[in-house]
Write a protein that holds these residues in place. Sequence first.
Motif, PDB file in Angstrom:
ATOM      1  N   ARG A  83       0.875  -1.197   0.000  1.00  0.00           N
ATOM      2  CA  ARG A  83       0.000   0.000   0.000  1.00  0.00           C
ATOM      3  C   ARG A  83       0.897   1.228   0.000  1.00  0.00           C
ATOM      4  O   ARG A  83       2.077   1.169   0.357  1.00  0.00           O
ATOM      5  N   TYR A  84       0.325   2.358  -0.360  1.00  0.00           N
ATOM      6  CA  TYR A  84       1.048   3.633  -0.312  1.00  0.00           C
ATOM      7  C   TYR A  84       0.518   4.505   0.820  1.00  0.00           C
ATOM      8  O   TYR A  84       1.286   5.050   1.592  1.00  0.00           O
TER       9      TYR A  84
ATOM     10  N   ASP B 224      -5.421   1.417   1.909  1.00  0.00           N
ATOM     11  CA  ASP B 224      -5.992   0.353   1.077  1.00  0.00           C
ATOM     12  C   ASP B 224      -7.333   0.795   0.500  1.00  0.00           C
ATOM     13  O   ASP B 224      -7.620   0.592  -0.684  1.00  0.00           O
TER      14      ASP B 224
ATOM     15  N   GLU C 157      -7.101   3.505  -2.228  1.00  0.00           N
ATOM     16  CA  GLU C 157      -6.559   2.954  -3.470  1.00  0.00           C
ATOM     17  C   GLU C 157      -7.604   2.083  -4.169  1.00  0.00           C
ATOM     18  O   GLU C 157      -7.750   2.132  -5.397  1.00  0.00           O
ATOM     19  N   HIS C 158      -8.332   1.298  -3.394  1.00  0.00           N
ATOM     20  CA  HIS C 158      -9.409   0.476  -3.950  1.00  0.00           C
ATOM     21  C   HIS C 158     -10.459   1.361  -4.634  1.00  0.00           C
ATOM     22  O   HIS C 158     -10.857   1.099  -5.778  1.00  0.00           O
TER      23      HIS C 158
ATOM     24  N   GLY D 259      -5.995   3.208 -10.836  1.00  0.00           N
ATOM     25  CA  GLY D 259      -4.885   2.842  -9.979  1.00  0.00           C
ATOM     26  C   GLY D 259      -3.748   2.323 -10.840  1.00  0.00           C
ATOM     27  O   GLY D 259      -3.980   1.670 -11.866  1.00  0.00           O
TER      28      GLY D 259
ATOM     29  N   ARG E  10      -2.649  10.250 -12.724  1.00  0.00           N
ATOM     30  CA  ARG E  10      -2.915  11.274 -11.721  1.00  0.00           C
ATOM     31  C   ARG E  10      -3.657  12.470 -12.318  1.00  0.00           C
ATOM     32  O   ARG E  10      -4.477  13.106 -11.646  1.00  0.00           O
TER      33      ARG E  10
ATOM     34  N   VAL F 170      -4.174   7.082  -8.740  1.00  0.00           N
ATOM     35  CA  VAL F 170      -3.184   7.009  -7.667  1.00  0.00           C
ATOM     36  C   VAL F 170      -2.341   5.754  -7.848  1.00  0.00           C
ATOM     37  O   VAL F 170      -2.755   4.797  -8.517  1.00  0.00           O
TER      38      VAL F 170
ATOM     39  N   ALA G 182      -1.175   2.208  -6.590  1.00  0.00           N
ATOM     40  CA  ALA G 182      -1.968   1.242  -5.827  1.00  0.00           C
ATOM     41  C   ALA G 182      -1.132   0.000  -5.542  1.00  0.00           C
ATOM     42  O   ALA G 182      -0.349  -0.443  -6.383  1.00  0.00           O
TER      43      ALA G 182
ATOM     44  N   CYS H 283      -4.992  -3.633  -2.090  1.00  0.00           N
ATOM     45  CA  CYS H 283      -6.256  -3.310  -2.759  1.00  0.00           C
ATOM     46  C   CYS H 283      -6.455  -4.172  -3.997  1.00  0.00           C
ATOM     47  O   CYS H 283      -7.588  -4.457  -4.387  1.00  0.00           O
TER      48      CYS H 283
END
Length: 387
Positions: free
Chosen positions: A40-41, A44, A47-48, A56, A235, A240, A242, A246
Motif C-alpha cells: 500500500r502507499y 488500502d 486505493e481500492h 490505480g 494522476r 493514484v 496502488a 487493494c
Amino acid sequence: MSPAAETTARTTPLASPLAEVHAALGASFTDFAGWSMPVRYASDLAEHRAVRESAGVFDLSHMGEVRVSGPEAGRALDAALVGRPSTMAVGRAAYGMVVDHAGGIVDDLVTYRLGEEEFLVVANAANVEPVVVALADRCRPYDARVADETARWALVAVQGPVAAAALAPLLTLPAGAALDDLGYYRSTPATLALAQGSTEVLLARTGYTGEDGFEVFVPVADAVPAWEALLGAARAHGGVPAGLACRDTLRLEAGMPLYGHELTTATDPYAVGLGRVVKLDKDVDSVGLAALRLLAAQPPARVLVGLRGEGRRAPRAGYAVVDPLGADGEVVGEVTSGALSPTLGHPIAMALVDAARSAVGTTLAVDVRGTALPVEVVELPFYRRQR
C-alpha cells in the motif's frame, strides 16, 4: 543451451526494478512470493476506491514472462496447457492453466500470441519456476524454444474507468490504430512516450481488478521513466499508485481466483468453475488431458461459490463453512478468500463447499473464531463494472 536451462536465477527476496520509486512514494512493502513489493502507499480503501472510480497504477513486475517461440510453438503449447493456443490469432490473449497429470492446477496464466511463431506466457510470481520447468519438458518434443524472460521486463498495470483516456496521449499504436479499438484480451506492440524520448512496449487490455484497464510490458532499462509517465497520466485523471492489498480486494469483488487460495494442485478447473478454458478435443496428447476428461464427466464433490455475510466481520481464508442445520455444525466447506468489501459494504468470500450445499440462496455459516456467522450462497462475481 537446453530449454530447461534457460531460466532466471533467483534469490530471495527479489526487488522490483521500481523499488526505489515506491520507497520515495512512501510505500509499505511486503514479501510476496519471494519479491519485496508495495502492499500500500497510504490507504488500502482509498486505493481500492480510486480503481473503481478513476484509476490505480500497479507494479506487477513480480509476474513471470516466459517466451515460447519456433515453428511448432503453438502446437507445443497445445500440449503444455489446457487450452488450444495454436488457434489464437496474432494479437489475441487467452486465460488458461497448466495442470498436472491428475488434472490439479499447477498455475493459472495468460498466453499472448505475439506472432505466427511467438507466444508470451505470463505466470504467477510464486509459480514461475514450476511453469518454466513444465513448459520446457512438455515443449521438448516440438520445434519450439522456451525461455524465462522475467528479468527482462517490468510490468505496470493501469486499471480503472479512466485508464484509456489517461493513456491514449502517451501511446502510438501500429498503422494508426486507435486505443479504443483494442478489445478486451487483445495486445499490440506500441510506443510509449516518456518525459525524454520513448520506449517500445507490449500493450495488453487485460487486468485483475474487474475494471477496464491495461497492462504494459516495459523493458527493465526503461521501467522508471515508464512508471513515471503512466502514473503522471493517471494522476491527471484522479488516479493514484496502488498496492497489492487493494488488488486483492478488487479481484475478490470481481470473483477472480488467486493461486494458492482458490487454485491449487488439489483443485481442478471444473471444481472452480473454469471448465470453459479446457479443450478436451485436442489432437495432441496434452498433459492431464485424460484426467480432465474423466473430471468433466462427473460432478465435483466440492465447488467454488460466493458467500455474502452481514455486519463487519469478514470470513477469512481457512475458516470452516458449516451447515447451521446439520448436527453439531457439520463442516461442509472451507473459505478460500474473504474480506469486507469496500465497494459493497458487507463481508464477501469465496469458498469450496459440498456440491449439495452450493445452490444460490442456500443459508450456511462460517466459523469465525468460534462464532458461527450466517452467510448466503450468491452468484459470482460479487461486482460487475458498468460498461
